[in-house]
Structure formats: structure tokens, C-alpha cells
Design a protein around this motif. Structure first.
Motif: not given
Length: 135
Positions: A45-49, A52-53, A55-56, A84, A87-88
Motif C-alpha cells: 500500500f502507498a498513501e496518496d500525496t 486522504k480518501r 490509497l494505492w 494500517l 494509522k491513516v
């Protein structure tokens, strides 16, 4: 002049994943099939820059650093993502949290596998569901 013929199967797929009340991420049968998720598959998984809605998610067919193993219970496949999602800041105990997914092949190399954009949808749980979550 006749152009490209569109693939109905590809254009009608509804790829989805749902966060269970326990924080585990589960997949619909169609999503499992399309993403080729099975026992021995790993998810990164990766966050989107920008949002916040979003994820990748990368689907990897071999173990890799920072990747979650896919687990199986009966016919159900899931990823243990509780920490995870905590955390988000996802309130999966009190809200229904689902992700609509779409292929994002342009990020395959960066994530190390077949990449999918996960767009979050959140709805209220039924009163009885919310009461059970508090217990």
C-alpha cells in the motif's frame, strides 16, 4: 470508419474491497479474480500525496519488503490491515468503509506490482451494527 471495439467485460467490472469491523481488508469474488489474488499473493500500500480518501495498492505475486501477505479463511481472502487503517485514521469500527478500485498501470513499476487506485467510500453503519462495534 469502425474504430476500437470496447470490451464490455472490462468496462462493467466493479472492483471493490471492504474494510471489516476488525480492520481486515476483504475482496469481492470478482475483484479476487481480476486482481489474481490468491494464497501466496502479497499486497503493498502507498498513501496518496493529494487526497486522504485515496490509497494505492500493488498486487505482488512474490514476497517483498513492506508488503502484506494475503491470508485465507475458508473461501474468504483478506489482508490484515488493522494497524494500517488505524494509522491513516479510518473509523472502520463505527463506519462502513469500502474502496472502489481502478487499474493504474502507469504506477506498476513504482509500487512493484499491478497497481490499483483505491477510492474510499464511507457510510454510516446501521444502529445495531454500531452498537455491536462498541462492545
Amino acid at each position: 470508419m469502425l474504430g476500437q471495439i470496447f470490451d464490455a467485460k472490462e468496462l462493467t467490472q466493479r472492483l471493490k474491497a471492504t474494510v471489516q469491523r476488525t480492520g481486515k481488508l476483504g475482496f469481492t469474488a470478482e475483484t479476487l479474480d481480476v486482481l489474481q489474488i490468491k494464497q501466496g499473493t502479497y499486497i503493498r500500500f502507498a498513501e496518496d500525496t493529494e487526497s486522504k480518501r485515496v490509497l494505492w495498492m500493488g498486487v505482488l505475486q512474490e514476497p517483498a519488503d513492506n508488503a502484506f501477505p494475503v491470508n485465507k479463511a475458508g473461501e474468504y481472502f483478506y489482508v490484515n490491515t488493522t494497524k494500517l487503517f488505524e494509522k491513516v485514521g479510518l473509523d472502520f469500527k463505527k463506519k462502513n468503509c469500502m474502496f472502489d478500485m481502478e487499474r493504474a498501470a502507469e504506477y506498476d513499476e513504482a509500487i512493484g506490482g499491478a497497481c490499483y487506485k483505491m477510492q474510499l467510500r464511507v457510510t454510516d453503519r446501521k444502529q445495531t451494527d454500531a452498537a455491536e462495534a462498541e462492545e
